[in-house]
Enzyme design. Structure first.
Site, mmCIF file in Angstrom:
data_model
loop_
_atom_site.group_PDB
_atom_site.id
_atom_site.type_symbol
_atom_site.label_atom_id
_atom_site.label_comp_id
_atom_site.label_asym_id
_atom_site.label_seq_id
_atom_site.Cartn_x
_atom_site.Cartn_y
_atom_site.Cartn_z
ATOM 1 N N CYS A 136 0.834 -1.205 0.000
ATOM 2 C CA CYS A 136 0.000 0.000 0.000
ATOM 3 C C CYS A 136 0.867 1.252 0.000
ATOM 4 C CB CYS A 136 -0.938 -0.009 1.204
ATOM 5 S SG CYS A 136 -2.002 1.441 1.268
ATOM 6 N N CYS A 139 -0.489 4.075 2.030
ATOM 7 C CA CYS A 139 -0.324 3.936 3.486
ATOM 8 C C CYS A 139 1.116 4.218 3.909
ATOM 9 C CB CYS A 139 -0.652 2.516 3.953
ATOM 10 S SG CYS A 139 -2.046 1.757 3.161
ATOM 11 N N ASP A 140 2.073 3.710 3.159
ATOM 12 C CA ASP A 140 3.458 3.672 3.642
ATOM 13 C C ASP A 140 4.431 4.573 2.899
ATOM 14 O OD1 ASP A 140 2.660 1.661 5.412
ATOM 15 O OD2 ASP A 140 2.995 0.097 3.921
#
Ligand code: NAP
Length: 314
Positions: A136, A139-140
């Site tokens: 992701c 997300c990261d």
């Protein structure tokens, strides 16, 4: 005694279904999962900031949001067990759902088991997971680990294109590695990628390994036309090769589409089995947002509540 309603899954869809059905006095029983679909709480548990969930103008941490969902479910009487449902029998009513430690029967069932991001299962993947490999980018991608380094995204769909574009904010360069000579993504997403000077598409290429000791340092690529291999130095690897809906325990018992998603009657959450409802990403391969999952969880709750009333289960 049979449960009136069992919910499997504890992401935004499962908890919204729980909040609505608990407030309707159906005393839902929830298998929130343990490890089968990642961690309880669903995909938002591995997200940092959620900025598009309405009601949080300053954004909200994914785990904080899911803790609030859970608290609201419990407040109205949802009973939750932190176990994976590992077996389901939908062949007759009441349905049977079992975890490793208990078996419950249910007049109605809401499936909200979500979907899991695919991995490539490369030899180096296990040791380097979370040390430069992620499923992701959104997300990261902003983590210090990935700043100002060349990064690799694998895939050729809308997710891959979106993630490659997103990563150009942090990376020195982004390589989009795709196994064919054509992207699957929509025209507009393709154009954005092809016009972005920080993105280089590596066509007709697959990954054979990810290299590094403490962190990702390179990926080993293979050109599928020539079979030639080479190492491409990079500081991060992002998978964007699609999702698998978490449906293993229902195989052969419900109608699925060609990609393995549970088929629901358009405009409802009804599945092919009377009394079984599905909501969230397990039946949605298109929108896949927390808010749409929550919305369909509400639909499943209202559908199940009506169905139970129609069948004289109160
Ligand atoms: P997807 O459309 O299924 O694309 C997956 C990509 O990964 C494909 O290009 C596929 O290659 C590749 N792939 C799959 N398995 C692979 C493997 N083992 N090795 C190498 N490559 C592999 O998935 P998605 O991009 O996550 O999109 C899913 C859905 O969400 C789509 O309907 C999409 O339109 C939607 N979506 C929309 C947006 C947006 O509009 N902003 C953003 C994200 C997602 P092939 O092409 O060769 O099959």
């Amino acid at each position: 005694m049979s449960e009136q309603l069992v919910i499997i899954g504890s992401g935004p869809a499962g908890h919204t279904a729980a909040i609505y059905t608990a407030r309707a006095n159906l005393q839902p029983f929830m298998f929130e999962g343990f490890s089968a679909g990642g961690i309880p709480g669903g995909q938002l548990m591995t997200t940092t900031e959620v900025e598009n969930y309405p009601g949080f103008p300053k954004g909200v941490d994914g785990q904080t949001l899911m803790a609030a969902f859970r608290e609201q479910s419990v407040r109205f009487g949802t009973r939750i067990v932190t176990e994976d449902a590992i077996r389901a029998d939908l062949s007759k009513r009441p349905f049977v759902i079992a975890s490793a430690n208990q078996e419950v029967t249910a007049h109605a069932l809401i499936i909200a088991t979500g979907a899991t991001a695919r991995r490539l299962q490369l030899p180096g993947e296990k040791t380097l997971w979370n040390r430069g490999i992620s499923a992701c980018a959104v997300c990261d991608g902003a983590l210090p680990l990935f700043r100002n380094k060349p990064l690799v995204v694998v895939g050729g769909g809308d997710s891959a294109c979106e993630e490659a574009g997103f990563l150009t904010k942090f990376a020195s360069k982004v390589y989009l590695v795709h196994r064919r000579d054509q992207l699957r993504a929509s025209k507009i997403m393709q154009e954005r990628v092809l016009k972005n000077p920080k993105i280089e598409v590596v066509w007709n290429t697959v990954l054979v390994d990810v290299l590094g000791s403490d962190a990702v340092s390179a990926v080993r690529l293979k050109d599928v036309k020539t079979n030639r291999q080479r190492d491409l130095p990079c500081g991060g690897l992002f998978y964007a090769i699609g999702f698998d809906p978490n449906t293993a325990i229902f195989r052969g018992q419900l109608k699925f589409d060609g990609d393995g998603y549970i088929v629901t009657e358009p405009g409802t959450t009804r599945t092919s089995v009377d009394g079984v409802f599905a909501c969230g990403d397990v039946q949605d391969k298109h929108y896949r947002q927390a808010i749409t999952a929550a919305g369909s969880g509400c639909m499943a709750a209202l559908d199940a509540e009506r169905w139970l009333a129609d069948h004289g289960v109160h």
